[in-house]
Design a protein around this motif. Structure first.
Motif, PDB file in Angstrom:
ATOM      1  N   TYR A   1       0.857  -1.195  -0.083  1.00  0.00           N
ATOM      2  CA  TYR A   1       0.013  -0.018   0.013  1.00  0.00           C
ATOM      3  C   TYR A   1       0.841   1.238   0.011  1.00  0.00           C
ATOM      4  O   TYR A   1       1.908   1.361   0.604  1.00  0.00           O
TER       5      TYR A   1
ATOM      6  N   HIS B   1       4.136   0.777   2.411  1.00  0.00           N
ATOM      7  CA  HIS B   1       3.482  -0.079   3.422  1.00  0.00           C
ATOM      8  C   HIS B   1       3.464  -1.500   2.873  1.00  0.00           C
ATOM      9  O   HIS B   1       2.645  -1.818   2.185  1.00  0.00           O
TER      10      HIS B   1
ATOM     11  N   ALA C   1       2.132  -4.860   3.133  1.00  0.00           N
ATOM     12  CA  ALA C   1       0.994  -5.566   3.675  1.00  0.00           C
ATOM     13  C   ALA C   1       1.027  -7.019   3.760  1.00  0.00           C
ATOM     14  O   ALA C   1       0.573  -7.598   4.740  1.00  0.00           O
TER      15      ALA C   1
ATOM     16  N   PRO D   1      -2.005 -11.428  14.523  1.00  0.00           N
ATOM     17  CA  PRO D   1      -2.184 -10.073  15.431  1.00  0.00           C
ATOM     18  C   PRO D   1      -3.018  -8.985  14.497  1.00  0.00           C
ATOM     19  O   PRO D   1      -2.819  -9.093  13.095  1.00  0.00           O
ATOM     20  N   SER D   2      -3.698  -8.097  15.053  1.00  0.00           N
ATOM     21  CA  SER D   2      -4.318  -6.871  14.209  1.00  0.00           C
ATOM     22  C   SER D   2      -3.372  -6.073  13.360  1.00  0.00           C
ATOM     23  O   SER D   2      -1.972  -5.721  13.711  1.00  0.00           O
ATOM     24  N   GLY D   3      -3.791  -5.981  12.181  1.00  0.00           N
ATOM     25  CA  GLY D   3      -2.892  -5.084  11.207  1.00  0.00           C
ATOM     26  C   GLY D   3      -1.991  -6.115  10.308  1.00  0.00           C
ATOM     27  O   GLY D   3      -0.993  -5.576   9.395  1.00  0.00           O
ATOM     28  N   CYS D   4      -1.958  -7.502  10.713  1.00  0.00           N
ATOM     29  CA  CYS D   4      -0.982  -8.468   9.914  1.00  0.00           C
ATOM     30  C   CYS D   4      -1.413  -8.725   8.400  1.00  0.00           C
ATOM     31  O   CYS D   4      -0.629  -9.283   7.558  1.00  0.00           O
ATOM     32  N   GLY D   5      -2.499  -8.252   8.033  1.00  0.00           N
ATOM     33  CA  GLY D   5      -2.986  -8.539   6.470  1.00  0.00           C
ATOM     34  C   GLY D   5      -3.968  -9.473   6.381  1.00  0.00           C
ATOM     35  O   GLY D   5      -4.135  -9.834   5.061  1.00  0.00           O
ATOM     36  N   LYS D   6      -4.756  -9.808   7.286  1.00  0.00           N
ATOM     37  CA  LYS D   6      -5.615 -11.015   7.134  1.00  0.00           C
ATOM     38  C   LYS D   6      -7.031 -10.318   6.250  1.00  0.00           C
ATOM     39  O   LYS D   6      -6.934 -11.201   5.241  1.00  0.00           O
ATOM     40  N   SER D   7      -7.549  -9.530   6.588  1.00  0.00           N
ATOM     41  CA  SER D   7      -8.463  -8.880   5.398  1.00  0.00           C
ATOM     42  C   SER D   7      -7.854  -8.782   4.104  1.00  0.00           C
ATOM     43  O   SER D   7      -8.723  -8.981   3.198  1.00  0.00           O
ATOM     44  N   THR D   8      -6.694  -8.326   3.979  1.00  0.00           N
ATOM     45  CA  THR D   8      -5.936  -7.875   2.646  1.00  0.00           C
ATOM     46  C   THR D   8      -5.850  -9.315   1.967  1.00  0.00           C
ATOM     47  O   THR D   8      -6.360  -9.168   0.813  1.00  0.00           O
TER      48      THR D   8
ATOM     49  N   ARG E   1      -9.418 -10.279   0.888  1.00  0.00           N
ATOM     50  CA  ARG E   1      -9.872  -9.163  -0.203  1.00  0.00           C
ATOM     51  C   ARG E   1      -9.147  -9.534  -1.447  1.00  0.00           C
ATOM     52  O   ARG E   1      -9.849  -9.586  -2.640  1.00  0.00           O
TER      53      ARG E   1
ATOM     54  N   GLU F   1     -13.980 -12.011  10.369  1.00  0.00           N
ATOM     55  CA  GLU F   1     -14.257 -11.943  11.490  1.00  0.00           C
ATOM     56  C   GLU F   1     -15.657 -11.429  11.869  1.00  0.00           C
ATOM     57  O   GLU F   1     -16.207 -10.612  12.254  1.00  0.00           O
TER      58      GLU F   1
ATOM     59  N   HIS G   1     -10.230 -13.634  15.386  1.00  0.00           N
ATOM     60  CA  HIS G   1      -8.993 -13.253  16.428  1.00  0.00           C
ATOM     61  C   HIS G   1      -8.889 -14.232  17.484  1.00  0.00           C
ATOM     62  O   HIS G   1      -8.280 -14.205  18.463  1.00  0.00           O
TER      63      HIS G   1
HETATM   64  N1  ATP Z   1      -6.610   0.547   1.744  1.00  0.00           N
HETATM   65  C1  ATP Z   1      -5.522   0.614   2.075  1.00  0.00           C
HETATM   66  N2  ATP Z   1      -4.602   1.350   2.131  1.00  0.00           N
HETATM   67  C2  ATP Z   1      -3.602   1.563   2.772  1.00  0.00           C
HETATM   68  N3  ATP Z   1      -3.076   0.781   3.766  1.00  0.00           N
HETATM   69  C3  ATP Z   1      -3.693  -0.508   3.923  1.00  0.00           C
HETATM   70  C4  ATP Z   1      -5.277  -0.240   3.190  1.00  0.00           C
HETATM   71  N4  ATP Z   1      -6.006  -1.565   3.704  1.00  0.00           N
HETATM   72  C5  ATP Z   1      -5.183  -1.919   4.570  1.00  0.00           C
HETATM   73  N5  ATP Z   1      -3.934  -1.301   4.935  1.00  0.00           N
HETATM   74  C6  ATP Z   1      -2.872  -1.640   5.517  1.00  0.00           C
HETATM   75  O1  ATP Z   1      -2.277  -2.992   5.536  1.00  0.00           O
HETATM   76  C7  ATP Z   1      -2.118  -3.736   6.893  1.00  0.00           C
HETATM   77  C8  ATP Z   1      -2.998  -4.888   6.852  1.00  0.00           C
HETATM   78  O2  ATP Z   1      -4.145  -4.438   6.973  1.00  0.00           O
HETATM   79  P1  ATP Z   1      -5.566  -5.596   7.036  1.00  0.00           P
HETATM   80  O3  ATP Z   1      -6.735  -4.758   7.076  1.00  0.00           O
HETATM   81  O4  ATP Z   1      -5.413  -6.679   6.205  1.00  0.00           O
HETATM   82  O5  ATP Z   1      -5.203  -6.287   8.784  1.00  0.00           O
HETATM   83  P2  ATP Z   1      -5.925  -7.246   9.396  1.00  0.00           P
HETATM   84  O6  ATP Z   1      -5.111  -8.095   9.787  1.00  0.00           O
HETATM   85  O7  ATP Z   1      -7.205  -7.513   8.754  1.00  0.00           O
HETATM   86  O8  ATP Z   1      -6.061  -6.306  10.623  1.00  0.00           O
HETATM   87  P3  ATP Z   1      -7.453  -6.456  11.912  1.00  0.00           P
HETATM   88  O9  ATP Z   1      -7.152  -7.921  12.581  1.00  0.00           O
HETATM   89  O10 ATP Z   1      -7.189  -5.221  12.715  1.00  0.00           O
HETATM   90  O11 ATP Z   1      -8.432  -6.402  10.892  1.00  0.00           O
HETATM   91  C9  ATP Z   1      -2.470  -2.619   7.827  1.00  0.00           C
HETATM   92  O12 ATP Z   1      -1.340  -2.001   8.304  1.00  0.00           O
HETATM   93  C10 ATP Z   1      -3.139  -1.524   7.144  1.00  0.00           C
HETATM   94  O13 ATP Z   1      -2.849  -0.254   7.759  1.00  0.00           O
END
Ligand code: ATP
Ligand code: MG
Lengths: 283, 289
Positions: A23, A30, A32, A51-58, A61, A182, A215
């Motif tokens: 990203y 960054h 991801a 952990p939160s922010g490790c990119g699971k949602s990414t 998606r 989640e 989580h």
């Molecule tokens: N659209 C975006 N633009 C910029 N950075 C992004 C975007 N989407 C996610 N990120 C970054 O990518 C990283 C992973 O995000 P992601 O949402 O995949 O985490 P996650 O594991 O799902 O966290 P959580 O458990 O809190 O939902 C995060 O550091 C976030 O800041």
């Protein structure tokens, strides 16, 4: 990523190969996801924990075609995520129920059938696709414990009922894979465990592949055939744990020693990945 | 497939409670629909109106050129009610037709603007300029251009109604929550399906916010246009300008009274429609309890 089918793909698995997602750019860049390799067999229930922010949602998606990988390949049962969407092979349950507030429960879950109606024909032409009968939405809703809520509006439902409606909606198109981000995080422990049971029942009956972000360690162990443990900075998969507990998994199983054994393994992996994360920022 | 779960077994523990008679809601209370019967609902406004009426008559007695006595205003209305009804009807027609034109144009452009970023960049600055221009000032120019027929009135009314609808609807069409968008994107919904099944219903509350502004505005637009075309034969605005040049203060106020009634009636109608159309919306569910 040329042509319809991605490299190294087979019609019987979802495969992600050395996927990278970055990203931003320049100083704000960054990473991801970095070098993520995953294979999910058809019919498996796979959880992603980390952990939160490790990119699971990414990652989720990316499988759904909502995010393009910057490098690497993603293939959903032999086709690209985009083609999978065109053929309505993917059901998504986001973190919020995301129902349409002006439609009652029955109309909400029936909506996907009205959308992109050409998909059914396209789907038949894709190798390995399982042809299944259209489910009776009333039946599915009743199985999910929403038998007397057909005509209720989303605003008249509890959070748990809304989430169950969202799950039934996703099952309604008979997707080849169900992606869940989640989905139960806003629910209390009891409701959560009850809905887990219902989800397992429907999954068992519908014979769908599920990728489930959570989580909760016990949730991951109860539901999954395989748990992927992720760690952050950069986001990557640090461990794969096969959960060999027998099915069906009742709530009573949550208290057994075997169950705790798997929970401990995953907790250890999470701890390691959390420490790896924490170290660089301390130094 | 046993779906027994802890929440259900917990209900067994609670079962004895069900034997007690459930409290019946709204005992001795009127439903919200009938709430206006209660004195506490209407008394304050009636008391205020009576007080204002006395104040008005007091001022009118001492300064007959400032305000006409209320009895004169009533006399003007009662003397020739059909005159006011037919003029009010004519103003209402202009207002509603102008509103309809403005509505259709604004809604279509809102769709265009929300679907095409390029159109947005082209159109929105112009629309904003149009909005800050006092459109009332355009009226005389339009009268010169189109004469005393209905066109200048319709154009002014349509222009006045245009902007609030455009802004609200184009915002509404773009305010679909991202997770809803993601669900429908994975279903590969077409743009048209997205528009009809998701975006337009999402924009409904925004549309009604605009309509509540624009319905009374349409009356203002019509009257202003009538006032700037003094040769025109019909409408409450014309009534006012004729009575004004004849120094018939009572008639002026009788016409103003009719306009207030028209505006209130339109607002009441749009509120009633809104209550039906948005029964699912949080703002409406709140009101019920
Ligand atoms: N659209 C975006 N633009 C910029 N950075 C992004 C975007 N989407 C996610 N990120 C970054 O990518 C990283 C992973 O995000 P992601 O949402 O995949 O985490 P996650 O594991 O799902 O966290 P959580 O458990 O809190 O939902 C995060 O550091 C976030 O800041
Ligand atoms: Mg997330």
């Amino acid at each position: 990523m040329t042509g319809d089918s991605a490299a190294g793909s087979t019609p019987n698995s979802i495969s992600i190969q050395s996927a990278v997602k970055i990203y931003g750019s320049g100083a704000d860049q960054h990473v991801a996801l970095n070098g993520v390799d995953v294979t999910i067999e058809r019919g498996q229930f796979v959880s992603i924990i980390g952990p939160s922010g490790c990119g699971k949602s990414t990652l989720l998606r990316m499988i759904a075609g909502l995010e393009e990988p910057d490098a690497g390949d993603v293939s959903v049962f032999g086709v690209t995520p985009e083609r999978a969407c065109v053929a309505k092979m993917i059901g998504l349950v986001p973190q919020t129920p995301a129902l349409l507030p002006w439609l009652n429960v029955l109309k909400n879950v029936s909506m996907p059938a009205k959308i992109n109606s050409a998909a059914d024909r396209r789907r038949q032409r894709i190798d390995g696709h399982l042809q299944k009968a259209k489910p009776d939405m009333r039946d599915l809703l009743t199985k999910a414990g929403l038998g007397d809520a057909f005509n209720k509006l989303p605003a008249q439902l509890s959070g748990g009922m809304q989430q169950r409606t969202a799950i039934v909606r996703a099952f309604g198109v008979q997707p080849d894979v169900l992606l869940m981000d989640e989905p139960f995080s806003a629910l209390d422990e009891f409701t959560r465990e009850a809905i887990q049971g219902q989800l397992l029942d429907i999954w068992d009956e519908q014979n769908t592949t599920v990728v489930f972000v959570t989580h909760s360690v016990s949730e991951a162990v109860r539901l999954s055939d395989k748990v992927l443990v992720m760690s952050a900075r950069p986001g990557r998969i640090t461990a794969e744990v096969d959960i060999t507990l027998p099915r069906p998994r009742s709530e009573a199983m949550l208290k057994t020693a075997d169950f705790h054994h798997f929970e401990d393994i995953i907790r250890d992996h999470l701890q390691t990945s959390w420490q790896q994360n924490a170290l660089p920022s301390v130094a | 497939m046993v779906l027994m779960n802890p929440t259900e077994s917990a209900a067994v523990v609670d079962a004895p409670r069900a034997e007690q008679p459930l409290p019946v809601k709204k005992v001795g209370k009127l439903s919200p629909r009938l709430a206006f019967i209660k004195p506490s609902f209407w008394l304050p406004v009636v008391v205020l109106l009576v007080a204002l009426g006395f104040l008005w008559n007091f001022v009118a007695k001492n300064n007959p050129y400032l305000l006409p006595p209320l009895s004169d205003v009533w006399g003007a209305l009662a003397h020739n009610p059909s005159y006011y009804v037919s003029n009010a009807w004519s103003t209402l027609q202009v207002a509603l037709i102008g509103l309809a034109i403005g509505f259709v144009a604004a809604y279509l452009i809102a769709i265009l603007v929300s679907e095409l970023p390029l159109a947005k960049r082209a159109i929105m600055p112009l629309a904003v300029v149009l909005n800050v221009t006092p459109l009332v000032a355009i009226a005389p120019a339009l009268v010169i251009a189109f004469g005393f027929g209905p066109q200048p009135k319709l154009i002014v009314t349509a222009l006045i109604c245009f902007f609030p609808i455009l802004i609200n609807v184009s915002t509404g069409l773009r305010s679909v929550p991202s997770q809803v968008l993601q669900v429908f994107t994975t279903l590969h919904a077409s743009r048209l399906e997205m528009l009809f099944h998701v975006r337009m219903p999402t924009a409904l509350p925004y549309l009604f916010t605009a309509l509540r502004i624009v319905f009374p505005l349409s009356i203002i637009g019509a009257v202003v246009a009538e006032l700037s075309a003094p040769g025109a034969a019909e409408g409450l605005g014309t009534t006012i300008s004729i009575a004004f040049s004849n120094s018939q203060l009572a008639v002026v106020y009788a016409a103003i009274f009719c306009l207030a009634v028209l505006g209130s009636a339109l607002l009441a109608i749009i509120t009633a429609i809104e209550r039906r159309a948005l029964h699912w919306h949080e703002s409406m569910l709140d009101n019920k309890s």
